[in-house]
Scaffold this motif. Sequence first.
Motif, mmCIF file in Angstrom:
data_model
loop_
_atom_site.group_PDB
_atom_site.id
_atom_site.type_symbol
_atom_site.label_atom_id
_atom_site.label_comp_id
_atom_site.label_asym_id
_atom_site.label_seq_id
_atom_site.Cartn_x
_atom_site.Cartn_y
_atom_site.Cartn_z
ATOM 1 N N ASP B 321 15.587 35.853 31.586
ATOM 2 C CA ASP B 321 15.034 34.610 31.057
ATOM 3 C C ASP B 321 13.641 34.402 31.676
ATOM 4 O OD1 ASP B 321 14.499 32.043 30.251
ATOM 5 O OD2 ASP B 321 16.049 31.102 31.498
ATOM 6 N N ALA B 322 12.616 34.374 30.842
ATOM 7 C CA ALA B 322 11.234 34.235 31.330
ATOM 8 C C ALA B 322 10.975 32.786 31.750
ATOM 9 C CB ALA B 322 10.247 34.677 30.256
ATOM 10 N N ASN B 323 11.730 32.347 32.729
ATOM 11 C CA ASN B 323 11.741 30.941 33.133
ATOM 12 C C ASN B 323 10.701 30.708 34.223
ATOM 13 O OD1 ASN B 323 12.487 28.351 34.066
ATOM 14 N ND2 ASN B 323 14.555 28.671 33.276
ATOM 15 N N TRP B 324 9.435 30.642 33.828
ATOM 16 C CA TRP B 324 8.338 30.478 34.784
ATOM 17 C C TRP B 324 8.484 29.177 35.573
ATOM 18 C CZ3 TRP B 324 5.959 26.012 33.994
ATOM 19 C CH2 TRP B 324 6.094 25.456 32.716
ATOM 20 N N GLY B 325 9.129 28.175 34.981
ATOM 21 C CA GLY B 325 9.267 26.873 35.640
ATOM 22 C C GLY B 325 9.935 27.005 37.001
ATOM 23 N N ARG B 326 10.906 27.906 37.090
ATOM 24 C CA ARG B 326 11.612 28.061 38.353
ATOM 25 C C ARG B 326 10.748 28.732 39.414
ATOM 26 N NH1 ARG B 326 17.551 29.953 36.082
ATOM 27 N NH2 ARG B 326 17.954 28.043 34.906
ATOM 28 N N VAL B 327 9.872 29.619 38.962
ATOM 29 C CA VAL B 327 8.956 30.283 39.898
ATOM 30 C C VAL B 327 7.971 29.260 40.444
ATOM 31 C CG1 VAL B 327 7.167 32.044 40.137
ATOM 32 C CG2 VAL B 327 9.183 32.501 38.709
ATOM 33 N N ALA B 346 2.417 35.519 36.237
ATOM 34 C CA ALA B 346 2.731 36.505 35.204
ATOM 35 C C ALA B 346 3.994 37.267 35.567
ATOM 36 C CB ALA B 346 1.564 37.477 35.044
ATOM 37 N N LEU B 347 4.682 37.751 34.544
ATOM 38 C CA LEU B 347 5.791 38.689 34.720
ATOM 39 C C LEU B 347 5.257 40.036 34.284
ATOM 40 C CD1 LEU B 347 8.830 36.764 33.236
ATOM 41 C CD2 LEU B 347 8.554 37.515 35.607
ATOM 42 N N GLY B 348 5.034 40.946 35.214
ATOM 43 C CA GLY B 348 4.357 42.194 34.859
ATOM 44 C C GLY B 348 2.997 41.840 34.288
ATOM 45 N N ASP B 349 2.735 42.281 33.040
ATOM 46 C CA ASP B 349 1.444 41.979 32.422
ATOM 47 C C ASP B 349 1.498 40.759 31.508
ATOM 48 O OD1 ASP B 349 0.277 44.133 33.674
ATOM 49 O OD2 ASP B 349 0.839 45.515 32.057
ATOM 50 N N VAL B 350 2.655 40.135 31.415
ATOM 51 C CA VAL B 350 2.789 38.986 30.509
ATOM 52 C C VAL B 350 2.468 37.691 31.255
ATOM 53 C CG1 VAL B 350 4.302 37.823 28.861
ATOM 54 C CG2 VAL B 350 4.665 40.267 29.376
ATOM 55 N N VAL B 351 1.330 37.096 30.926
ATOM 56 C CA VAL B 351 0.921 35.852 31.584
ATOM 57 C C VAL B 351 1.701 34.685 30.978
ATOM 58 C CG1 VAL B 351 -0.989 34.279 32.043
ATOM 59 C CG2 VAL B 351 -1.372 36.754 32.071
ATOM 60 N N LEU B 352 2.364 33.905 31.842
ATOM 61 C CA LEU B 352 3.181 32.792 31.362
ATOM 62 C C LEU B 352 2.566 31.434 31.696
ATOM 63 C CD1 LEU B 352 6.775 33.901 32.506
ATOM 64 C CD2 LEU B 352 5.485 34.647 30.521
ATOM 65 N N PHE B 353 1.693 31.416 32.692
ATOM 66 C CA PHE B 353 1.241 30.151 33.267
ATOM 67 C C PHE B 353 -0.162 30.374 33.788
ATOM 68 C CE2 PHE B 353 1.465 26.814 36.622
ATOM 69 C CZ PHE B 353 2.100 25.789 35.921
ATOM 70 N N LYS B 354 -1.057 29.464 33.425
ATOM 71 C CA LYS B 354 -2.440 29.682 33.824
ATOM 72 C C LYS B 354 -3.079 28.357 34.208
ATOM 73 C CE LYS B 354 -6.362 32.490 32.208
ATOM 74 N NZ LYS B 354 -7.026 32.216 33.445
ATOM 75 N N ASP B 355 -3.714 28.302 35.353
ATOM 76 C CA ASP B 355 -4.408 27.100 35.809
ATOM 77 C C ASP B 355 -3.527 25.848 35.718
ATOM 78 O OD1 ASP B 355 -6.634 28.704 36.237
ATOM 79 O OD2 ASP B 355 -7.371 28.390 34.200
ATOM 80 N N PHE B 361 3.249 32.654 25.131
ATOM 81 C CA PHE B 361 3.412 34.081 25.429
ATOM 82 C C PHE B 361 4.454 34.677 24.495
ATOM 83 C CE2 PHE B 361 7.497 33.936 27.657
ATOM 84 C CZ PHE B 361 7.574 32.610 28.049
ATOM 85 N N ASP B 362 4.445 35.992 24.443
ATOM 86 C CA ASP B 362 5.354 36.719 23.571
ATOM 87 C C ASP B 362 6.714 36.811 24.244
ATOM 88 O OD1 ASP B 362 6.766 38.626 22.169
ATOM 89 O OD2 ASP B 362 4.987 39.860 21.760
ATOM 90 N N GLU B 363 7.647 35.954 23.817
ATOM 91 C CA GLU B 363 8.972 35.896 24.465
ATOM 92 C C GLU B 363 9.669 37.251 24.410
ATOM 93 O OE1 GLU B 363 11.212 33.633 25.892
ATOM 94 O OE2 GLU B 363 10.241 31.685 25.642
ATOM 95 N N GLU B 364 9.525 37.930 23.282
ATOM 96 C CA GLU B 364 10.210 39.219 23.130
ATOM 97 C C GLU B 364 9.718 40.233 24.146
ATOM 98 O OE1 GLU B 364 10.572 41.461 19.260
ATOM 99 O OE2 GLU B 364 10.947 39.398 18.573
ATOM 100 N N LYS B 365 8.381 40.230 24.313
ATOM 101 C CA LYS B 365 7.783 41.166 25.263
ATOM 102 C C LYS B 365 8.254 40.836 26.681
ATOM 103 C CE LYS B 365 3.298 43.025 26.490
ATOM 104 N NZ LYS B 365 1.859 42.730 26.563
ATOM 105 N N ALA B 366 8.286 39.529 26.997
ATOM 106 C CA ALA B 366 8.709 39.114 28.331
ATOM 107 C C ALA B 366 10.167 39.497 28.576
ATOM 108 C CB ALA B 366 8.514 37.609 28.498
ATOM 109 N N THR B 367 11.018 39.274 27.579
ATOM 110 C CA THR B 367 12.440 39.596 27.725
ATOM 111 C C THR B 367 12.630 41.097 27.879
ATOM 112 O OG1 THR B 367 12.985 37.682 26.375
ATOM 113 C CG2 THR B 367 14.716 39.310 26.670
#
Lengths: 408, 408
Positions: B321-327, B346-355, B361-367
Amino acid sequence: MEEMIKTQTSFIQVENGSVGTPKGFHTGGQNIGLRTKRPDMGWIYSVTPASAAGVYTTNLFQAAPLQVTQASIAEEQKLQAVLVNTVSANSCTGQEGIDNAYTTRAWMAGHLGIPDHLVGVASTGVIGLQLQMDKMEKGIAAIALNEPKAPFEEAILTTDTKPKHLAVQFEIDGKKVTIGGACKGSGMIHPNMATMLGFVTTDAAVAPDALSHALKAAVNKTFNRITVDGDTSTNDMVLVLANGMAENKLLNEQHPEWQAFLKGLQMVCQGLAKFIAADGEGATKLIEVQVSGAKDDHSAEVISKSIVGSSLVKTAVFGSDANWGRVICAMGYSGESFDTNKVSMALGDVVLFKDGMPVAFDEEKATEYLNGDSVVIKTTLGEGNGEAVAWGCDLTYNYVKINASYRS
Amino acid sequence: MEEMIKTQTSFIQVENGSVGTPKGFHTGGQNIGLRTKRPDMGWIYSVTPASAAGVYTTNLFQAAPLQVTQASIAEEQKLQAVLVNTVSANSCTGQEGIDNAYTTRAWMAGHLGIPDHLVGVASTGVIGLQLQMDKMEKGIAAIALNEPKAPFEEAILTTDTKPKHLAVQFEIDGKKVTIGGACKGSGMIHPNMATMLGFVTTDAAVAPDALSHALKAAVNKTFNRITVDGDTSTNDMVLVLANGMAENKLLNEQHPEWQAFLKGLQMVCQGLAKFIAADGEGATKLIEVQVSGAKDDHSAEVISKSIVGSSLVKTAVFGSDANWGRVICAMGYSGESFDTNKVSMALGDVVLFKDGMPVAFDEEKATEYLNGDSVVIKTTLGEGNGEAVAWGCDLTYNYVKINASYRS
């Protein structure tokens, strides 16, 4: 020794009491379409402006509603209404999130015909999701103070499995005073305010500064003593409103019955905190950790939280495994120093460890005790008179299940 | 910026390398009846006394073998052999436990014909259980240095699912130097030494004080950066033995190729630490947290450990789950202060949160990324050049299963 509140006053628990039990409070909830069916918005309204105080998350990311509620209270230390929404936590939502929180505050104030700054707002749910403002606007307009479609305590829940509420009554100045409360947990619960919202109301008349001090003291020994998973959220808040409808003389630290009020407030906060711990995500058992004989209360508190926060202690309790080694171990890495040769430990009445060494014990009796739905872990040190209590829950398959797929 | 070790030296990884790879070390394991079948005792022997250093648990309850090993090294900063047993951790065992640890040390020394103080001892297993001295005595007597019945790295395991070992080679003074290591995890793994035992050997000649400093520095950036469940055990220890068989000039901080040795040591420690994190109890994925842009390295370290230790982050990774909120949330309660509006993630190269705000973001790619067996969580702050890396694993049903019934 942990300071006990001394009072001759007797307290009674109100059957099915809640945040709406004290005089002059209207509370309720409804579904505004954030969720398919369950109520998703709740409110508290006092017929007269109430002294108000809050305690807020220590997380650096502080959600928009907390900022707005603090601004409201800062105006004249009063609130007359509180609006709560679920689904979106309105956290990490930038300026838009703050603007939205102010807008919902204004809508609520307009609907009730009171000044904006007498409204507090609270949100719980997913972080980073903006409020659905169209639904919020229609929902606020639909609030019928005297005909709520659902109880407040149900409307504020997220992954909680049951509503959490209670109320106590006692006398001050010969007048009947009621303190009521409702709250929600249930993941991300940790000392220093976790994903929890707590709302306490009273018809006592209380001076705002004294109310604020009283709330902080009560929260420190109750809500800040519970842990579910060690995560502290961005949205945690405990609010107290005191509307004076009981017609006692204004309470403050000088009032002869101040201790009675403190005790009542702490009873309500402790009851709510224990409900949250017992209903931690996936929990099957409430864990209470009692530490005594520490060098001081602070040391006891640190040790109690270290034990109740240990994943290995929590899984052992889930498995009804009398694994005293994990308790001892959690004491040892708490960061507090003490003579390990003076440490003793028991599960309920079953002593497992004495003066730094394990003792023979009846495994069957210990397992039977651990099979109950409430487990008390008692530890004593030989350092002094410091003592503390902390609460938590076991760590189970369901905790993992719930949290491996919360967003979906 | 986290201090990088600068060296021109090139390193090669030895295929199937381990703690027995450096010249002059004999290692092995056997079953001595502590368990039904699996090997349960391991040893390391150097043909010549070796410079030795250790890092020990910070838990206040320090197990007997750690106390005895420290006494051994204190004599002349040397060890020639190490004995490891499983099943009993010989912790919380009082004076009897300490006496037993000294006795096994003496038996081992007698069997090998070396002074007592050149033997180190290590134990892992259940706390509060005395060593089975009859089996220990017979087991030590049966040690055949040149005909081990099992590899050392298998004999030291508890709930680990696989052996953990590696070795690297490089040149110092034109001589081939090897550093090898083996270790065990896998629950109770947390920064500041957890239930883990790490053994590092090298044929380099190293001055004892320099070796001790080098080990502390390496452990701080490797073993102390991993977490499985936040519990720090009573038995954790990392030992290093340097026997000088490579015939380089004695290494210390003044040696021109000192940095190369430091780097080699850190490579081995980091490799072992990552093996432990990836094989955490019930783990299905290795989590690597990279923090950069913090105000200093210490701040970055605290934040990285807060993220990798969060139960909610760990369950989210388990659930892909690309749950950036918890991070973000775990950063916010780390205790470090920073401008939340400058945080990106970011998760790997997938940026989820900026400034300070979520981005589309592409949920499929993140998953898809999260479905891999290694997940890198990258966070950047806008505070300075501080950086750190920490490692951990996901929190799964199997973690709960393993720990709800470990003793039985």
